[in-house]
Design a protein around this motif. Structure first.
Motif, PDB file in Angstrom:
ATOM      1  N   HIS A   1     -29.611 -17.848 -13.388  1.00  0.00           N
ATOM      2  CA  HIS A   1     -30.406 -16.777 -14.032  1.00  0.00           C
ATOM      3  C   HIS A   1     -29.823 -15.891 -15.059  1.00  0.00           C
ATOM      4  N   ILE A   2     -28.334 -15.788 -14.836  1.00  0.00           N
ATOM      5  CA  ILE A   2     -27.616 -15.014 -15.799  1.00  0.00           C
ATOM      6  C   ILE A   2     -27.767 -15.516 -17.003  1.00  0.00           C
ATOM      7  N   TRP A   3     -27.300 -16.903 -17.082  1.00  0.00           N
ATOM      8  CA  TRP A   3     -27.487 -17.811 -18.419  1.00  0.00           C
ATOM      9  C   TRP A   3     -29.030 -17.561 -18.970  1.00  0.00           C
ATOM     10  N   GLY A   4     -29.906 -17.563 -18.149  1.00  0.00           N
ATOM     11  CA  GLY A   4     -31.350 -17.582 -18.548  1.00  0.00           C
ATOM     12  C   GLY A   4     -31.490 -16.192 -19.129  1.00  0.00           C
ATOM     13  N   ARG A   5     -31.233 -15.264 -18.482  1.00  0.00           N
ATOM     14  CA  ARG A   5     -31.292 -13.676 -18.966  1.00  0.00           C
ATOM     15  C   ARG A   5     -30.449 -13.549 -20.599  1.00  0.00           C
ATOM     16  N   LEU A   6     -29.366 -14.273 -20.632  1.00  0.00           N
ATOM     17  CA  LEU A   6     -28.616 -14.141 -21.521  1.00  0.00           C
ATOM     18  C   LEU A   6     -29.146 -14.670 -22.941  1.00  0.00           C
ATOM     19  N   TYR A   7     -30.005 -16.041 -22.494  1.00  0.00           N
ATOM     20  CA  TYR A   7     -30.468 -16.809 -23.636  1.00  0.00           C
ATOM     21  C   TYR A   7     -31.876 -15.882 -23.892  1.00  0.00           C
TER      22      TYR A   7
ATOM     23  N   MET B   1     -30.829  -2.065 -28.754  1.00  0.00           N
ATOM     24  CA  MET B   1     -30.493  -3.563 -28.108  1.00  0.00           C
ATOM     25  C   MET B   1     -30.385  -3.191 -26.461  1.00  0.00           C
ATOM     26  N   ALA B   2     -29.498  -2.231 -25.965  1.00  0.00           N
ATOM     27  CA  ALA B   2     -29.316  -2.013 -24.808  1.00  0.00           C
ATOM     28  C   ALA B   2     -30.651  -1.508 -23.928  1.00  0.00           C
ATOM     29  N   GLY B   3     -31.128  -0.746 -24.296  1.00  0.00           N
ATOM     30  CA  GLY B   3     -32.670  -0.217 -23.989  1.00  0.00           C
ATOM     31  C   GLY B   3     -33.728  -1.263 -23.715  1.00  0.00           C
ATOM     32  N   GLY B   4     -33.592  -2.140 -24.951  1.00  0.00           N
ATOM     33  CA  GLY B   4     -34.618  -3.191 -24.827  1.00  0.00           C
ATOM     34  C   GLY B   4     -34.319  -4.216 -23.675  1.00  0.00           C
ATOM     35  N   ASN B   5     -33.178  -4.493 -23.755  1.00  0.00           N
ATOM     36  CA  ASN B   5     -32.797  -5.646 -22.841  1.00  0.00           C
ATOM     37  C   ASN B   5     -32.956  -5.040 -21.331  1.00  0.00           C
ATOM     38  N   ILE B   6     -32.773  -3.973 -20.919  1.00  0.00           N
ATOM     39  CA  ILE B   6     -32.876  -3.654 -19.692  1.00  0.00           C
ATOM     40  C   ILE B   6     -34.267  -3.593 -19.138  1.00  0.00           C
ATOM     41  N   ARG B   7     -35.291  -3.511 -20.241  1.00  0.00           N
ATOM     42  CA  ARG B   7     -36.722  -3.647 -19.762  1.00  0.00           C
ATOM     43  C   ARG B   7     -37.198  -4.778 -19.214  1.00  0.00           C
TER      44      ARG B   7
ATOM     45  N   ILE C   1     -28.754  -8.255 -10.444  1.00  0.00           N
ATOM     46  CA  ILE C   1     -27.415  -9.176 -10.752  1.00  0.00           C
ATOM     47  C   ILE C   1     -27.609  -9.422 -12.380  1.00  0.00           C
ATOM     48  N   THR C   2     -28.582  -9.856 -12.723  1.00  0.00           N
ATOM     49  CA  THR C   2     -28.769  -9.972 -14.181  1.00  0.00           C
ATOM     50  C   THR C   2     -28.631  -9.064 -15.130  1.00  0.00           C
ATOM     51  N   ALA C   3     -29.289  -8.130 -14.817  1.00  0.00           N
ATOM     52  CA  ALA C   3     -29.528  -6.655 -15.299  1.00  0.00           C
ATOM     53  C   ALA C   3     -28.043  -6.124 -15.547  1.00  0.00           C
ATOM     54  N   LEU C   4     -27.396  -6.293 -14.688  1.00  0.00           N
ATOM     55  CA  LEU C   4     -25.897  -5.526 -14.621  1.00  0.00           C
ATOM     56  C   LEU C   4     -25.334  -6.412 -15.511  1.00  0.00           C
ATOM     57  N   THR C   5     -25.233  -7.694 -15.367  1.00  0.00           N
ATOM     58  CA  THR C   5     -24.399  -8.660 -16.298  1.00  0.00           C
ATOM     59  C   THR C   5     -24.714  -8.351 -17.706  1.00  0.00           C
ATOM     60  N   LEU C   6     -26.258  -8.131 -17.947  1.00  0.00           N
ATOM     61  CA  LEU C   6     -26.634  -7.896 -19.226  1.00  0.00           C
ATOM     62  C   LEU C   6     -26.175  -6.811 -19.989  1.00  0.00           C
ATOM     63  N   ALA C   7     -26.051  -5.707 -19.158  1.00  0.00           N
ATOM     64  CA  ALA C   7     -25.590  -4.377 -19.697  1.00  0.00           C
ATOM     65  C   ALA C   7     -23.934  -4.778 -20.008  1.00  0.00           C
TER      66      ALA C   7
ATOM     67  N   SER D   1     -29.957   2.792 -20.927  1.00  0.00           N
ATOM     68  CA  SER D   1     -30.698   2.057 -20.038  1.00  0.00           C
ATOM     69  C   SER D   1     -31.115   2.636 -18.783  1.00  0.00           C
ATOM     70  N   THR D   2     -30.576   3.810 -18.517  1.00  0.00           N
ATOM     71  CA  THR D   2     -31.020   4.543 -17.230  1.00  0.00           C
ATOM     72  C   THR D   2     -32.265   5.221 -17.565  1.00  0.00           C
ATOM     73  N   PHE D   3     -32.057   5.850 -18.721  1.00  0.00           N
ATOM     74  CA  PHE D   3     -33.858   6.305 -19.428  1.00  0.00           C
ATOM     75  C   PHE D   3     -34.759   5.293 -19.268  1.00  0.00           C
ATOM     76  N   GLN D   4     -34.074   4.122 -20.022  1.00  0.00           N
ATOM     77  CA  GLN D   4     -35.163   3.069 -19.754  1.00  0.00           C
ATOM     78  C   GLN D   4     -35.921   2.835 -18.624  1.00  0.00           C
TER      79      GLN D   4
END
Lengths: 468, 295
Positions: free
Chosen positions: A261-267, A309-315, A332-338, A395-398
């Motif tokens: 899932h982490i690789w998928g989200r990074l993708y 970029m960070a805000g868009g990803n966390i959505r 887990i994936t959102a944390l890794t993404l941030a 990210s928190t705001f988003q």
């Protein structure tokens, strides 16, 4: 209730405009604060008049929004309502805004001159207002103008556009009044156009305040896609090598483990960025130049890009596309993404800073409008610190304001204004905090802990789609 | 129903959105192999109920269990058994159709390539087109493909045919009938197009304002409600017809058309015979039954 009154209600019913009012309040504050030091020709008075371009832009979007609906403004007596609405609002706003020139320091001697300057300010505002109105009527996707707004704020200050505008208003009132009157006259006749309702009826259109309206953006994209030639419809943005890289990594992981899932989200988050590395590099080079020649603009662009970029990803936490990602995997994936966002943004910051050091010796000075801009090596520390702080905060705001992003932005702007006011009144204690590495580190840790807690709460306790 | 394998159990589930009670003490048990039609007006709570089943929403009170696991704690293994076509139509617009299928299929060990190819061919989905450039109907077809490609045990279709044209809708129903052939596959389909739904479902759940008004098998439902046409043979019909549970009665020239609830057909026939009338009993279409139930 008259038709015009009903339309004027949009000015408070449309929540997106509340953001504009906060923004306008900020400009008024800056303008008044700027005139208090009694130093003439600083340009602060003109900032408010310059913002009339965007006010016109925004005000025009309200009737256009209605015009784009079928059979709007077609009933007897309705046809002239857009013109009445735009005119009455423009005149009222510009009348109020031009009063700022009562505070203009050197105008206390001659009342006739003062009145002429206020009239000049009014018509200068009207001219810019009509430019904004015209642009709103011409362009179909007004969200593309948002970068221009930021440029006008920062670029205008660097190139002293506000000082130039103020000088023209004060020194050439006759010309400004003439131009303003002519533009108003032209706008009056153009908005009387019989075909206005017909031309804008059911037009695919995205207004300035529709940036968060997913449905409208989707409809606009589909309408645009339908008119595009096939080669555009089939244009692939993702490079096969990037796709293979991520899919290979995914396929090497356990089907039900978090790694897949982490690789998928990074993708899905960085696939496009990595596919477009060449344009990204070109943009980075431009940012190097801008940051080195005009440090505040470069800094701002970088922070904005990083935040977006960070805000868009966390959505993606709120994605309704059901794959095998449970709530725990989302966390887990959102944390890794941030964390990955920090790393991925830091790398270009380091490259950009290193490039600027290399280029410092060879880049020439630039002279623009009598000002000299020197290429200076970029100090990486403020960029890095700001990003480490900004990414978790945005990210928190988003996460909190996902369903009401406009409220999030209003809150963010309010905080920004609070900071601005604090800098004016408590400059020394604030500088002490900023200069102290321990307090900065504490702030960074605090922002990340807050982000972690909010993310955990959202992923484990909150509704992930719809209205909940 | 209790003897069968239950894959979803909802007990006293309540959900509020501010002042609105979206779900109010919902008790629902869904058994394996059922094709369930979830019917109700806009805002009845259909989508909210479906989202609880897959854990996208969390209940304020009560408990929702899917595949033996609390819905909020569903992991990849359980979610890998659920296909979901949703109203939002959220897909990754920047990918091509082929890329999106490859990406989604990477999450499922049992992705069926043959089914994918067949579906792509039948539905004329262009693999090279960018997802963002697809029409609403094509997007919906792609969403359906992504939801059925791994042959899920539980398939949740939230207004799946809303964006499809009549031809695509017919194709979709054919496909649904094929999917149904697989034993032990459970399908929950929420739709406004009742004429479509009644062709495939074997169980109906009717909702109104967050409540379940009716939860029974479709056959039972069709038995419960029927339309009766009575014609007098030679003489006038009596002023008061002796039938029970008449919901609606329309009379004209020695003929009456009745809508009757919970009255056995044999009994209706006997009563008609005693009145010396000719009787014709018709099953009501789902749309009519639905109207009766919600009113």
């Amino acid at each position: 209730m008259s038709i015009l009154t009903a339309n004027l209600k949009h000015l408070y019913q449309r929540r997106g405009l509340w953001l504009v009012y906060v923004f306008l309040g900020f400009i008024v504050f800056v303008s008044i604060a700027g005139t208090l030091d009694k130093t003439p020709k600083r340009g602060e008075c003109a900032i408010l008049m310059m913002s009339m371009f965007f006010i016109g832009f925004l005000i025009a979007t309200l009737p256009i929004d209605i015009l784009a609906k079928p059979f709007a403004y077609c009933l007897p007596g309705h046809r002239k309502v857009p013109r009445k609405f735009i005119f009455s609002t423009g005149v009222a706003i510009n009348l109020l805004a031009s009063l700022i020139f009562l505070l203009y320091p050197v105008l206390y001697l001659y009342w006739p001159h003062r009145i002429a300057v206020i009239c000049s300010a009014f018509f200068a505002g009207m001219t810019l207002y009509w430019l904004g109105v015209g642009s709103a009527f011409i362009f179909r996707n007004l969200t593309l103008w948002i970068p221009l707004l930021w440029f006008s704020i920062f670029g205008g200050r660097i190139f002293d556009l506000h000082i130039i505008t103020e000088r023209v208003i004060v020194e050439e009132p006759a010309v400004v009044i003439l131009v303003g009157a002519l533009s108003s006259l032209a706008a009056w006749f153009w908005l009387d156009n019989d075909g206005l309702a017909r031309r804008y009826c059911a037009r695919a259109w995205v207004g300035f305040l529709d940036i968060w309206n997913k449905n409208k953006l989707q409809k606009y994209k589909q309408a645009r896609a339908a008119t595009k030639p096939d080669k555009d419809k089939f244009k692939c943005h993702l490079k096969p090598s990037v796709e293979s890289f991520f899919l290979d990594r995914m396929n090497k992981c356990d089907y039900y483990g978090p790694a897949r899932h982490i690789w998928g989200r990074l993708y899905t988050s960085f696939g496009i960025l990595l596919s477009k590395w060449l344009p990204a590099l070109s943009v980075a080079l431009v940012i190097v130049c801008v940051s080195a020649y005009f440090p505040p603009i470069g800094f701002f662009i970088f922070i904005m890009a990083g935040s977006m970029m960070a805000g868009g990803n966390i959505r993606s936490v709120y994605s309704s596309m059901l794959i095998t990602v449970g709530r725990n995997e989302r966390f887990i994936t959102a944390l890794t993404l941030a964390a990955t966002s920090v790393v991925l943004i830091t790398i270009p910051v380091i490259i950009i800073a290193a490039l600027s050091v290399l280029l410092e010796t060879i880049m020439p000075d630039i002279r623009l409008w009598g000002k000299t801009f020197t290429f200076e090596a970029i100090n990486m520390r403020p960029f890095f610190v700001a990003l480490l702080l900004i990414i978790p905060v945005i990210s928190t705001f988003q996460l909190i304001f996902y369903r009401k992003p406009i409220l999030g932005l209003v809150f963010f702007m309010f905080m920004f204004q609070l900071l601005f006011v604090s800098v004016i009144f408590w400059r020394k204690p604030l500088l002490t905090v900023i200069a102290n590495p321990i307090s900065i580190a504490g702030l960074i840790v605090l922002s990340w802990v807050l982000f972690l807690l909010v993310l955990r709460y959202v992923c484990m306790r909150r509704c992930l789609v719809g209205q909940g | 129903m209790n003897n069968e394998k239950q894959i979803v159990q909802m007990r006293k589930v309540c959900k509020r959105f501010g002042k609105i009670k979206a779900l109010d003490k919902i008790y629902l048990e869904i058994c394996a192999g059922r094709i369930i039609g979830l019917l109700g007006a806009n805002g009845a709570g259909k989508s909210t109920l479906l989202r609880h089943i897959i854990g996208l929403y969390l209940e304020d009170e009560g408990q929702c269990v899917t595949f033996g696991c609390k819905a909020g704690k569903l992991g990849p293994e359980e979610l890998g058994r659920i296909g979901y076509v949703h109203q939002e139509g959220e897909l990754l617009d920047w990918m091509t159709v082929r890329q999106l299928i490859r990406y989604v299929s990477a999450y499922y060990p049992n992705w069926n390539r043959e089914l994918e190819e067949k579906y792509v061919e039948d539905y004329e989905i262009s693999m090279k087109a960018r997802v963002g450039s697809l029409s609403p109907g094509q997007r919906q077809r792609l969403a359906i493909l992504l939801a059925i490609g791994f042959e899920p045990e539980l398939l949740i279709l939230d207004e799946p045919a809303a964006a499809l044209d009549p031809v695509a809708r017919a194709q979709f129903l054919d496909l649904l009938l094929q999917i149904i052939q697989a034993e032990n596959r459970t399908i929950i389909i929420s739709s406004h197009i009742l004429s479509d739904v009644e062709k495939v479902i074997d169980h109906a759940v009717i909702m109104k304002e967050g409540h379940i008004l009716l939860d029974c098998s479709f056959d039972e439902l069709r038995e419960r409600f029927c339309q009766v046409r009575i014609s007098a043979l030679g003489k006038e019909l009596p002023a008061e017809l002796p039938f029970e549970n008449i919901l609606h009665c329309k009379r004209s020239d020695g003929q009456a058309i009745l809508t009757v609830q919970d009255c056995p057909r044999e009994r209706l026939k006997e009563q008609a015979k005693s009145l010396d009338c000719w009787i014709e009993i018709e099953t009501l279409p789902l749309e009519e039954i639905y109207k009766i139930v919600v009113s």
